[in-house]
Write a protein that holds these residues in place. Structure first.
Motif, PDB file in Angstrom:
ATOM      1  N   GLY A  93      12.285  34.444 -43.728  1.00 15.06           N
ATOM      2  CA  GLY A  93      13.217  35.697 -43.544  1.00 15.06           C
ATOM      3  C   GLY A  93      14.352  35.168 -44.907  1.00 15.06           C
ATOM      4  N   GLU A  94      14.085  33.912 -45.883  1.00 15.53           N
ATOM      5  CA  GLU A  94      15.485  33.791 -46.756  1.00 15.53           C
ATOM      6  C   GLU A  94      14.718  35.027 -47.594  1.00 15.53           C
ATOM      7  OE1 GLU A  94      14.378  30.122 -48.588  1.00 15.53           O
ATOM      8  OE2 GLU A  94      16.442  29.055 -47.013  1.00 15.53           O
ATOM      9  N   ALA A  95      13.994  35.082 -48.029  1.00 14.36           N
ATOM     10  CA  ALA A  95      13.366  36.037 -48.840  1.00 14.36           C
ATOM     11  C   ALA A  95      14.073  37.219 -49.057  1.00 14.36           C
ATOM     12  CB  ALA A  95      11.915  36.326 -49.164  1.00 14.36           C
ATOM     13  N   LEU A  96      13.705  37.483 -47.221  1.00 16.78           N
ATOM     14  CA  LEU A  96      14.206  39.227 -46.236  1.00 16.78           C
ATOM     15  C   LEU A  96      15.930  39.623 -47.262  1.00 16.78           C
ATOM     16  CD1 LEU A  96      11.076  39.911 -44.101  1.00 16.78           C
ATOM     17  CD2 LEU A  96      11.777  41.072 -46.191  1.00 16.78           C
ATOM     18  N   ASP A  97      16.255  38.240 -46.782  1.00 18.38           N
ATOM     19  CA  ASP A  97      17.722  38.052 -47.155  1.00 18.38           C
ATOM     20  C   ASP A  97      18.615  38.348 -47.377  1.00 18.38           C
ATOM     21  OD1 ASP A  97      19.961  38.213 -44.818  1.00 18.38           O
ATOM     22  OD2 ASP A  97      19.790  35.735 -44.839  1.00 18.38           O
ATOM     23  N   TYR A  98      17.877  37.802 -48.643  1.00 17.27           N
ATOM     24  CA  TYR A  98      18.000  38.102 -50.265  1.00 17.27           C
ATOM     25  C   TYR A  98      17.684  39.616 -50.570  1.00 17.27           C
ATOM     26  CZ  TYR A  98      18.692  35.210 -53.885  1.00 17.27           C
ATOM     27  OH  TYR A  98      19.504  34.269 -55.958  1.00 17.27           O
ATOM     28  N   LEU A  99      16.481  39.798 -50.313  1.00 21.44           N
ATOM     29  CA  LEU A  99      16.786  41.296 -50.348  1.00 21.44           C
ATOM     30  C   LEU A  99      17.997  42.392 -49.488  1.00 21.44           C
ATOM     31  CD1 LEU A  99      13.194  42.355 -50.242  1.00 21.44           C
ATOM     32  CD2 LEU A  99      14.621  41.945 -52.022  1.00 21.44           C
ATOM     33  N   ILE A 100      18.573  42.000 -48.833  1.00 24.15           N
ATOM     34  CA  ILE A 100      19.691  42.262 -48.419  1.00 24.15           C
ATOM     35  C   ILE A 100      21.329  41.867 -48.587  1.00 24.15           C
ATOM     36  CG2 ILE A 100      18.711  43.826 -46.369  1.00 24.15           C
ATOM     37  CD1 ILE A 100      19.987  41.609 -44.361  1.00 24.15           C
ATOM     38  N   GLY A 101      21.127  41.048 -49.530  1.00 25.40           N
ATOM     39  CA  GLY A 101      22.605  40.347 -50.158  1.00 25.40           C
ATOM     40  C   GLY A 101      23.293  40.181 -48.914  1.00 25.40           C
ATOM     41  N   GLU A 102      22.439  38.798 -48.199  1.00 24.10           N
ATOM     42  CA  GLU A 102      22.791  38.498 -47.731  1.00 24.10           C
ATOM     43  C   GLU A 102      23.958  38.121 -46.790  1.00 24.10           C
ATOM     44  OE1 GLU A 102      22.756  35.181 -50.429  1.00 24.10           O
ATOM     45  OE2 GLU A 102      20.879  34.056 -49.210  1.00 24.10           O
ATOM     46  N   GLU A 158      24.299  50.085 -40.876  1.00 22.80           N
ATOM     47  CA  GLU A 158      22.940  50.015 -39.737  1.00 22.80           C
ATOM     48  C   GLU A 158      23.141  48.575 -39.519  1.00 22.80           C
ATOM     49  OE1 GLU A 158      22.056  52.859 -40.448  1.00 22.80           O
ATOM     50  OE2 GLU A 158      20.976  52.630 -38.490  1.00 22.80           O
ATOM     51  N   ALA A 159      22.875  47.859 -39.511  1.00 25.30           N
ATOM     52  CA  ALA A 159      23.160  47.064 -38.652  1.00 25.30           C
ATOM     53  C   ALA A 159      23.788  46.735 -37.747  1.00 25.30           C
ATOM     54  CB  ALA A 159      22.721  45.219 -39.519  1.00 25.30           C
ATOM     55  N   LYS A 160      24.926  46.845 -38.372  1.00 24.77           N
ATOM     56  CA  LYS A 160      25.760  47.029 -37.495  1.00 24.77           C
ATOM     57  C   LYS A 160      26.541  47.922 -36.132  1.00 24.77           C
ATOM     58  CE  LYS A 160      29.387  44.432 -40.403  1.00 24.77           C
ATOM     59  NZ  LYS A 160      30.875  44.814 -41.550  1.00 24.77           N
ATOM     60  N   ARG A 161      25.560  48.433 -36.745  1.00 26.25           N
ATOM     61  CA  ARG A 161      25.140  49.624 -35.630  1.00 26.25           C
ATOM     62  C   ARG A 161      23.898  49.736 -34.935  1.00 26.25           C
ATOM     63  NH1 ARG A 161      27.120  53.272 -39.534  1.00 26.25           N
ATOM     64  NH2 ARG A 161      25.441  53.238 -41.163  1.00 26.25           N
ATOM     65  N   GLU A 162      23.340  48.461 -35.137  1.00 26.99           N
ATOM     66  CA  GLU A 162      21.520  47.900 -33.931  1.00 26.99           C
ATOM     67  C   GLU A 162      22.801  46.794 -33.195  1.00 26.99           C
ATOM     68  OE1 GLU A 162      19.059  48.034 -38.112  1.00 26.99           O
ATOM     69  OE2 GLU A 162      19.830  46.609 -37.652  1.00 26.99           O
ATOM     70  N   MET A 183      14.811  50.751 -46.386  1.00 27.46           N
ATOM     71  CA  MET A 183      15.159  51.789 -47.667  1.00 27.46           C
ATOM     72  C   MET A 183      16.359  50.594 -48.593  1.00 27.46           C
ATOM     73  SD  MET A 183      13.481  54.000 -48.185  1.00 27.46           S
ATOM     74  CE  MET A 183      14.144  54.524 -49.961  1.00 27.46           C
ATOM     75  N   ILE A 184      17.421  49.651 -48.162  1.00 25.99           N
ATOM     76  CA  ILE A 184      18.209  49.167 -48.246  1.00 25.99           C
ATOM     77  C   ILE A 184      17.404  47.819 -49.224  1.00 25.99           C
ATOM     78  CG2 ILE A 184      19.702  47.494 -47.467  1.00 25.99           C
ATOM     79  CD1 ILE A 184      20.643  49.378 -45.335  1.00 25.99           C
TER      80      ILE A 184
END
Ligand code: PTJ
Length: 242
Positions: A39-48, A53-57, A236-237
């Motif tokens: 999870g940490e690694a993936l969070d890093y990729l979205i700039g933490e 888009e997540a706000k729409r989700e 894509m992000i």
């Protein structure tokens, strides 16, 4: 060890500490620490940070949870260690039941997690699961008749992917929080929030409170959501960086 306020990775280190402490108490399993690292690694990729888009989700998820007749929040070791307080706030805002559902299920872990939630003054569905999710072989299949078994909407977080599909087959709407847009859970859920659960939950509670009082027809419109498209966007992000 106290993490200095000006440490650039303070939030991330504090989350690690909660996972470490959860592990020491027996709430988090060893595999949970591996899951957290992923999870940490993936969070890093979205700039933490929580992307638009997540706000729409999150908005769609909030509407879906408000439309539910029997919503249940499913908790495991990691989510308890990371954000029990935030789970309680969300459960009160909806309102929803909280049920422990573990992959590495033992009576001891169930009792420890129940105790953790009791600190916030809430009773959760813990031991005494009396039903089975049909065909699901893992211990995640053990559920409460008054909880996940009869729920119409289930919120799952940090799943290992074996359950969302079966909940869907039972006709339930699944809302997931998962930083991996390619995971089976993310793909099988009706609405997936691709964000760190520690940021997503407070935002979800805020959205639930802001949508409360909306007419059902408006909630239904807000809950309408193209999960596949949203997951592609988040992928894509991560791949291209935004
Ligand atoms: O407590 P138990 O016994 O139920 O066990 C739980 C674990 C976490 C061990 C189990 O569910 C597992 O192994 O999970 P996975 O297969 O590693 O999947 C966890 C998913 O959550 C992965 O897709 C991670 O990227 C994602 N994830 C990890 N940390 C976070 C996260 N998603 C949101 N926020 C996080 N902080």
């Amino acid at each position: 060890m106290k993490i200095p306020n000006n440490h650039p990775r303070k939030k991330s280190l504090e989350e690690r500490k909660r996972i470490e402490e959860g592990f020491a108490k027996g709430i988090v399993v060893a595999a949970g620490m591996i899951a957290h690292g992923r999870g940490e690694a993936l969070d890093y990729l979205i700039g933490e940070r929580t992307h638009p888009e997540a706000k729409r989700e999150i908005m769609a998820a909030a509407a879906q949870l408000l439309l539910a007749k029997n919503p249940v929040i499913s908790v495991n070791g990691n989510t308890t260690a990371l954000c029990a307080r935030e789970i309680v706030s969300l459960a009160k805002a909806i309102p929803a039941k909280i049920e422990v559902n573990l992959f590495y299920r033992t009576p001891k872990r169930i009792a420890l997690i129940e105790k953790e939630f009791r600190k916030f003054g809430v009773r959760i569905l813990a031991g005494g699961a009396d039903k089975k999710i049909p065909l699901l072989k893992s211990k995640r299949g053990m559920v409460h008749g008054a909880g996940i078994y009869s729920a119409d909407v289930v919120l799952v977080m940090l799943e290992d992917g074996d359950r969302t599909e079966f909940l869907g087959r039972m006709g339930k709407i699944v809302v997931a929080v998962d930083l991996n847009p390619l995971s089976r859970t993310a793909l099988k859920a009706n609405i997936t929030i691709v964000d760190n659960v520690t940021r997503a939950l407070p935002l979800l509670t805020k959205s639930v409170k802001s949508l409360r009082g909306m007419k059902s027809s408006e909630l239904e419109r807000t809950a309408k959501f193209n999960n596949k498209k949203s997951l592609r966007e988040m992928e894509m992000i991560m791949r291209e960086g935004v």
